[in-house]
Write a protein that holds these residues in place. Structure first.
Motif, PDB file in Angstrom:
ATOM      1  N   LEU A 308     105.933  58.240  77.306  1.00 53.39           N
ATOM      2  CA  LEU A 308     104.702  58.151  78.097  1.00 53.39           C
ATOM      3  C   LEU A 308     103.476  58.699  77.382  1.00 53.39           C
ATOM      4  CD1 LEU A 308     106.151  59.448  81.488  1.00 53.39           C
ATOM      5  CD2 LEU A 308     105.873  57.060  80.802  1.00 53.39           C
ATOM      6  N   VAL A 309     103.684  59.525  76.377  1.00 53.44           N
ATOM      7  CA  VAL A 309     102.559  60.279  75.802  1.00 53.44           C
ATOM      8  C   VAL A 309     102.245  59.907  74.360  1.00 53.44           C
ATOM      9  CG1 VAL A 309     102.994  62.221  77.355  1.00 53.44           C
ATOM     10  CG2 VAL A 309     104.046  62.216  75.081  1.00 53.44           C
ATOM     11  N   ASN A 310     102.823  58.812  73.871  1.00 57.85           N
ATOM     12  CA  ASN A 310     102.609  58.481  72.461  1.00 57.85           C
ATOM     13  C   ASN A 310     101.477  57.491  72.224  1.00 57.85           C
ATOM     14  OD1 ASN A 310     103.894  56.241  73.458  1.00 57.85           O
ATOM     15  ND2 ASN A 310     105.738  56.446  72.191  1.00 57.85           N
ATOM     16  N   HIS A 311     100.617  57.300  73.262  1.00 54.06           N
ATOM     17  CA  HIS A 311      99.435  56.449  73.094  1.00 54.06           C
ATOM     18  C   HIS A 311      98.193  57.160  73.651  1.00 54.06           C
ATOM     19  CE1 HIS A 311     101.601  52.879  71.725  1.00 54.06           C
ATOM     20  NE2 HIS A 311     102.526  53.205  72.605  1.00 54.06           N
ATOM     21  N   PRO A 312      97.869  58.343  73.116  1.00 55.59           N
ATOM     22  CA  PRO A 312      96.697  59.051  73.621  1.00 55.59           C
ATOM     23  C   PRO A 312      95.399  58.400  73.153  1.00 55.59           C
ATOM     24  CG  PRO A 312      97.624  60.238  71.768  1.00 55.59           C
ATOM     25  CD  PRO A 312      98.572  59.106  72.056  1.00 55.59           C
ATOM     26  N   ARG A 313      94.360  58.523  73.968  1.00 56.39           N
ATOM     27  CA  ARG A 313      93.023  58.045  73.618  1.00 56.39           C
ATOM     28  C   ARG A 313      91.989  59.062  74.114  1.00 56.39           C
ATOM     29  NH1 ARG A 313      92.040  52.679  72.132  1.00 56.39           N
ATOM     30  NH2 ARG A 313      93.750  51.175  72.390  1.00 56.39           N
ATOM     31  N   PRO A 314      90.840  59.147  73.453  1.00 51.35           N
ATOM     32  CA  PRO A 314      89.766  60.000  73.952  1.00 51.35           C
ATOM     33  C   PRO A 314      89.071  59.342  75.147  1.00 51.35           C
ATOM     34  CG  PRO A 314      89.030  58.847  71.995  1.00 51.35           C
ATOM     35  CD  PRO A 314      90.493  58.520  72.166  1.00 51.35           C
ATOM     36  N   ASN A 316      86.095  58.329  75.622  1.00 51.50           N
ATOM     37  CA  ASN A 316      85.220  57.184  75.357  1.00 51.50           C
ATOM     38  C   ASN A 316      85.994  55.885  75.131  1.00 51.50           C
ATOM     39  OD1 ASN A 316      86.210  57.586  72.781  1.00 51.50           O
ATOM     40  ND2 ASN A 316      84.241  58.117  71.861  1.00 51.50           N
ATOM     41  N   GLN A 317      87.320  55.955  75.136  1.00 52.09           N
ATOM     42  CA  GLN A 317      88.150  54.744  75.037  1.00 52.09           C
ATOM     43  C   GLN A 317      88.933  54.493  76.327  1.00 52.09           C
ATOM     44  OE1 GLN A 317      90.619  54.853  71.505  1.00 52.09           O
ATOM     45  NE2 GLN A 317      88.901  55.390  70.179  1.00 52.09           N
ATOM     46  N   VAL A 318      88.406  54.977  77.446  1.00 55.42           N
ATOM     47  CA  VAL A 318      89.138  54.847  78.706  1.00 55.42           C
ATOM     48  C   VAL A 318      89.323  53.387  79.097  1.00 55.42           C
ATOM     49  CG1 VAL A 318      87.054  55.109  80.142  1.00 55.42           C
ATOM     50  CG2 VAL A 318      89.294  55.684  81.084  1.00 55.42           C
ATOM     51  N   ASN A 319      88.347  52.524  78.852  1.00 57.81           N
ATOM     52  CA  ASN A 319      88.514  51.111  79.202  1.00 57.81           C
ATOM     53  C   ASN A 319      89.575  50.444  78.337  1.00 57.81           C
ATOM     54  OD1 ASN A 319      86.595  50.591  81.414  1.00 57.81           O
ATOM     55  ND2 ASN A 319      85.056  51.208  79.921  1.00 57.81           N
ATOM     56  N   GLU A 320      89.642  50.843  77.070  1.00 60.76           N
ATOM     57  CA  GLU A 320      90.700  50.330  76.204  1.00 60.76           C
ATOM     58  C   GLU A 320      92.069  50.804  76.691  1.00 60.76           C
ATOM     59  OE1 GLU A 320      86.982  50.470  73.632  1.00 60.76           O
ATOM     60  OE2 GLU A 320      87.890  51.659  75.234  1.00 60.76           O
ATOM     61  N   ALA A 321      92.136  52.044  77.190  1.00 63.16           N
ATOM     62  CA  ALA A 321      93.401  52.557  77.728  1.00 63.16           C
ATOM     63  C   ALA A 321      93.824  51.766  78.959  1.00 63.16           C
ATOM     64  CB  ALA A 321      93.254  54.042  78.069  1.00 63.16           C
ATOM     65  N   LEU A 322      92.869  51.433  79.818  1.00 67.34           N
ATOM     66  CA  LEU A 322      93.183  50.601  80.984  1.00 67.34           C
ATOM     67  C   LEU A 322      93.650  49.216  80.563  1.00 67.34           C
ATOM     68  CD1 LEU A 322      90.160  51.687  83.181  1.00 67.34           C
ATOM     69  CD2 LEU A 322      92.553  52.019  83.812  1.00 67.34           C
ATOM     70  N   VAL A 334      97.384  58.066  77.867  1.00 67.10           N
ATOM     71  CA  VAL A 334      96.912  59.387  78.270  1.00 67.10           C
ATOM     72  C   VAL A 334      95.528  59.607  77.667  1.00 67.10           C
ATOM     73  CG1 VAL A 334      97.349  61.864  78.269  1.00 67.10           C
ATOM     74  CG2 VAL A 334      99.272  60.275  78.343  1.00 67.10           C
ATOM     75  N   ILE A 335      94.577  60.004  78.505  1.00 67.95           N
ATOM     76  CA  ILE A 335      93.260  60.405  78.026  1.00 67.95           C
ATOM     77  C   ILE A 335      93.332  61.896  77.706  1.00 67.95           C
ATOM     78  CG2 ILE A 335      90.802  60.591  78.574  1.00 67.95           C
ATOM     79  CD1 ILE A 335      91.887  57.721  78.349  1.00 67.95           C
ATOM     80  N   THR A 336      92.959  62.241  76.488  1.00 69.09           N
ATOM     81  CA  THR A 336      93.062  63.642  76.061  1.00 69.09           C
ATOM     82  C   THR A 336      91.678  64.228  75.791  1.00 69.09           C
ATOM     83  OG1 THR A 336      93.346  62.968  73.753  1.00 69.09           O
ATOM     84  CG2 THR A 336      95.342  63.301  75.064  1.00 69.09           C
TER      85      THR A 336
END
Length: 341
Positions: A308-314, A316-322, A334-336
């Motif tokens: 679950l935690v091996n794709h962290p993003r900052p 400012n990349q929340v839309n890319e995470a979605l 995960v947004i870190t």
């Protein structure tokens, strides 16, 4: 502080600067360290929760208490905490029965009030759960929902027992953990998904049998379950068609638990439920006690969050995470906000 705001449904989140929140009586401010990106955030984005807009989404989080409001003595500044996203009154008859996730005056972080796609949040002190300095913030964040949700469904709602056959429909952020929790409980687990990669993950999580979803999925579940069919079905997919498959696959005395969210109607053949003495129950989130228990299981090595935690993003990349989640690229993002507490 920086925050990602949802201004309207079916729109990207907007990154903006906002004033730091100030705690009121009985509240705390938490500096967020990690926030899971969940299928519920996608459901929120398309209007599924009829939320209060504009709103900062994010409900699966961990951080450090940075300020206390008047009257707060249950937690100290500098303490790492898991966040419980449901603001509950503790006084209604439902809360007094221990079902705070069903509070009669429930308000949800990231839905009715601003959530954790932000550097700071303010929430009731009763909604933070102290954790240890040696706990990993990203692990704690995803444990609060991605693991606590299927744990609640299996333990509190289905009452799954050793030796029972559990079928899990959908092997994403919730379903993969339904597999590993059911395996931990000593159940025989059948995982169903249309994705080969998801079925491989289900095997790693402890599934005994995997079934690729196609037209004969109900027949194959019956074959693999044996006489009487499965004892428990956990349905995590937001699809009316998959719900129909779950109902059709229910065995004698089966407990079908609805976890995946959909607004589409699903017809139920009532005589099928009666004839099999099967039951259908909804499972809504989790409680603070569920969070405490899954955090303890993680500390003991009984369950993992590595997938679950091996794709962290900052932030400012929340839309890319979605988008990663929407496109099925990851079971969880995960947004870190930095590393460690």
């Amino acid at each position: 502080m920086r925050a990602a705001v949802l201004d309207g449904y079916d729109r990207p989140l907007r990154l903006t600067e906002r004033p730091d929140p100030v705690p009121g009586p009985g509240q705390v401010v938490v500096d967020i360290r990690a926030t899971g990106v969940c299928g519920s955030d996608l459901f929120l984005q398309k209007g599924g929760f009829a939320s209060t807009l504009p709103v900062v989404p994010g409900h699966e989080a961990a951080g450090v208490v940075s300020a206390l409001g008047p009257g707060v003595d249950s937690v100290a500044v500098g303490k790492p905490v898991a966040l419980y996203y449901i603001d509950h009154c503790k006084a209604c008859r439902i809360c007094e029965a221990g079902r705070v996730n069903m509070c009669l005056s429930v308000r949800r972080m990231g839905v009715e009030f601003d959530g954790a796609f932000a550097e700071k949040v303010v929430l009731a002190a009763r909604s933070v759960i102290p954790v240890r300095e040696d706990d990993d913030p990203m692990a704690v964040a995803v444990l609060t929902d991605a693991v606590a949700t299927p744990y609640h469904a299996l333990v509190r709602i289905a009452h799954a027992r050793v030796g029972e056959t559990v079928v899990v429909f959908g092997i994403g952020g919730i379903g993969s953990n339904a597999v590993q929790v059911a395996s931990y409980l000593g159940c025989r687990v059948i995982a169903v998904s249309r994705s080969d990669a998801s079925l491989e993950m289900a095997t790693r999580m402890g599934a005994d049998t995997v079934i690729k979803s196609r037209g004969d999925v109900v027949e194959r579940i019956a074959e693999k379950s044996g006489p009487g069919g499965p004892d428990v079905i956990i349905q995590t997919v937001g699809s009316a068609d998959v719900y129909q498959q779950a109902f059709d696959a229910a065995g004698v005395g089966c407990r079908v638990v609805a976890v995946g969210s959909t607004l589409d109607p699903v017809p139920i053949q009532v005589m099928g439920l009666i004839w099999r003495e099967a039951t259908l129950a909804g499972s809504r989130g989790f409680t603070p006690q569920d969070i405490r228990e899954v955090v303890d299981l993680h500390r003991r090595g009984a369950i993992t969050t590595d997938h679950l935690v091996n794709h962290p993003r900052p932030l400012n990349q929340v839309n890319e995470a979605l988008d990663d989640l929407r496109n099925g690229n990851v079971p969880r993002s995960v947004i870190t906000f930095g590393s460690g507490w």
